[in-house]
Design a protein around this motif. Structure first.
Motif, PDB file in Angstrom:
ATOM      1  N   THR A 211       0.827  -1.210   0.000  1.00 52.96           N
ATOM      2  CA  THR A 211       0.000   0.000   0.000  1.00 52.96           C
ATOM      3  C   THR A 211       0.861   1.260   0.000  1.00 52.96           C
ATOM      4  N   ARG A 212       2.184   1.083   0.068  1.00 51.61           N
ATOM      5  CA  ARG A 212       3.042   2.261   0.163  1.00 51.61           C
ATOM      6  C   ARG A 212       3.365   2.852  -1.196  1.00 51.61           C
TER       7      ARG A 212
ATOM      8  N   GLU B  56       8.117   7.210  -0.129  1.00 49.12           N
ATOM      9  CA  GLU B  56       7.564   7.722   1.110  1.00 49.12           C
ATOM     10  C   GLU B  56       8.137   6.977   2.295  1.00 49.12           C
TER      11      GLU B  56
ATOM     12  N   GLN C 185       7.792   5.273   6.054  1.00 49.56           N
ATOM     13  CA  GLN C 185       6.714   4.494   6.654  1.00 49.56           C
ATOM     14  C   GLN C 185       5.710   5.387   7.398  1.00 49.56           C
TER      15      GLN C 185
ATOM     16  N   THR D 182       3.423   7.272   5.176  1.00 55.12           N
ATOM     17  CA  THR D 182       2.422   6.386   4.583  1.00 55.12           C
ATOM     18  C   THR D 182       1.331   6.084   5.590  1.00 55.12           C
TER      19      THR D 182
ATOM     20  N   ARG E  75      -0.835   9.074   5.973  1.00 55.72           N
ATOM     21  CA  ARG E  75      -1.685   9.307   4.802  1.00 55.72           C
ATOM     22  C   ARG E  75      -2.868   8.331   4.816  1.00 55.72           C
TER      23      ARG E  75
END
Ligand SMILES: Nc1nc2c(ncn2[C@@H]2O[C@H](COP(=O)(O)OP(=O)(O)OP(=O)(O)O)[C@@H](O)[C@H]2O)c(=O)[nH]1
Ligand SMILES: [Mg+2]
Length: 399
Positions: A161-162, A166, A168, A171, A174
């Motif tokens: 899903t990253r 970015e 961790q 992410t 977000r």
């Protein structure tokens, strides 16, 4: 992770908890540390924990590690000896403080706010209730994300899903923000639907009366006594989370007007800001009320402080001006004769209130008298307004 809870061991039925509370010398809130901690223990049990130890400390000023260095060492030893799974602190911890304590203690560290959120999460039944509590949990979590994988898993994200480049933490943040805005949208939809239902049902000359009060005061028990009932009244914190409304039977009212009674979520000392924010819409719906019945457990030694917490929350929500009847409940637990001697705290509450009733929802004492007071209040307010406030705007409804 606790020593006992390795990844291949089965989870124990209840986690072993140690409670830690700090009282500040010169604190003007009126709350004794032991009362706040006794309530924390009830909350912990409501969340299925076994309270193994309690560590109170009086300090002159807040410490970076919440408790003083010496106490922290004592706590560390206790965590080891008593095989503690979770340490629960009686105040909201700053994210950095929580991390520091987790590093020191090497077990799960949670605070009063996340414990309350956990109890709420267990109780939520309706779609709206579940959404609200999930929203509150996410709002609470957002500033606390420090790349903790367990949080990410809980939110359904994870590998894949990253976005490229970015970190961790970015992410995680977000993902949570996206989720928060999705939940807010869903909540708006649920509320719009309910508003429409409410408009359909809105009839003129129906007054709305809302039960408000500290958790476990007996709101649901009063509700069941005064209506056809059917809500859960149990000796546990936050039995009620979702709003229920029923027809209220009152003595003959002028012009045949009628009333409904609404049972609502209870309040508590140090109610987390995230809960107030997420439940704001539900709580503000109480604005549709013509009258509040503020139920207090008169048998509780902290009754005066409980009543003050409720008044503060109502003021904060802008609901402080709605007329109130104070319902001093559980009188059977303090006297055999409601007309007999009552403790000072009850006199203090009575003298601070314009209108009050002494009740025992358990035995049915004072309920007819309370109905009479409500009818009086409504007749005097309806003679002022031709149409009750509730009928002008919205009418509370069963969720
Ligand atoms: N002895 C006695 N017990 C009562 C009385 N009223 C309520 N109770 C008990 O107190 C406990 C809490 O009552 P509830 O009606 O669930 O309290 P609540 O204010 O709705 O609590 P939450 O929904 O958890 O915020 C239950 O075990 C009730 O049976 C009373 O007048 N006398
Ligand atoms: Mg209740």
């Amino acid at each position: 992770m606790s020593r006992r809870n390795g990844p291949h061991q089965t989870r124990p039925k209840s986690e072993r908890a140690c409670l830690v509370g700090v009282g500040l010398r010169g604190d003007k809130s009126g709350w004794a540390l032991e009362d706040s901690m006794a309530e924390l223990a009830d909350l912990a049990r409501a969340a299925n924990a076994e309270v193994v130890a309690q560590i109170p400390q009086l300090l002159a000023r807040p410490a970076r590690t919440y408790i003083g260095r010496g106490k922290l060492e004592e706590l560390k030893a206790l965590v080891y000896e008593e095989e503690i799974d979770v340490v629960i602190f009686d105040d909201e911890l700053a994210p950095a403080q929580q991390k520091l304590l987790e590093d020191e203690l090497q077990v799960k560290v949670i605070d009063r706010s996340s414990l309350i959120l956990d109890v709420f999460a267990q109780r939520a039944r309706t779609t709206e209730g579940k959404l609200q509590i999930e929203l509150a949990q996410s709002e609470y979590l957002l500033p606390r994300l420090a790349g903790q994988w367990s949080h990410l898993e809980r939110l359904g994200g994870g590998i894949g899903t990253r976005g490229p480049g970015e970190t961790q933490i970015e992410t995680d943040r977000r993902l949570v923000r996206t989720r928060i805005s999705r939940m807010k949208k869903q909540l708006r939809k649920v509320r719009d639907q309910r508003d429409a239902q409410r408009q359909n049902r809105a009839r003129s000359r129906v007054s709305v009366i809302s039960l408000v009060g500290y958790t476990n005061a007996g709101k649901s028990a009063i509700f069941n006594r005064m209506t056809s009932g059917g809500v859960i009244a149990r000796n546990q914190l936050f039995s009620t989370l979702d709003t229920t409304t029923r027809q209220l039977h009152l003595p003959e009212m002028p012009g045949g007007s009628s009333a409904v009674l609404t049972d609502t979520v209870g309040f508590i000392h140090k109610l987390p800001a995230a809960v107030v924010a997420a439940f704001r819409a539900t709580l503000e719906e109480m604005d549709a009320a013509d009258l509040f019945l503020h139920v207090v457990d008169a048998s509780h030694r902290s009754a005066v402080r409980h009543a003050a917490v409720v008044d503060e929350v109502l003021d904060d929500l802008g609901l402080g001006t709605i007329p109130k009847i104070l319902v001093l409940n559980k009188v059977d637990r303090i006297t055999d004769d409601p007309a007999g001697d009552l403790p000072d705290r009850v006199h203090e509450l009575m003298s601070a209130s314009r209108r009050y009733a002494l009740t025992s929802a358990e035995l049915g004492w004072g309920i007819d008298n309370l109905r009479g007071l409500i009818a009086e209040d409504l007749s005097s307010s309806t003679s002022k307004d031709a149409v009750p406030r509730a009928a002008q705007a919205t009418q509370a409804t069963q969720v």
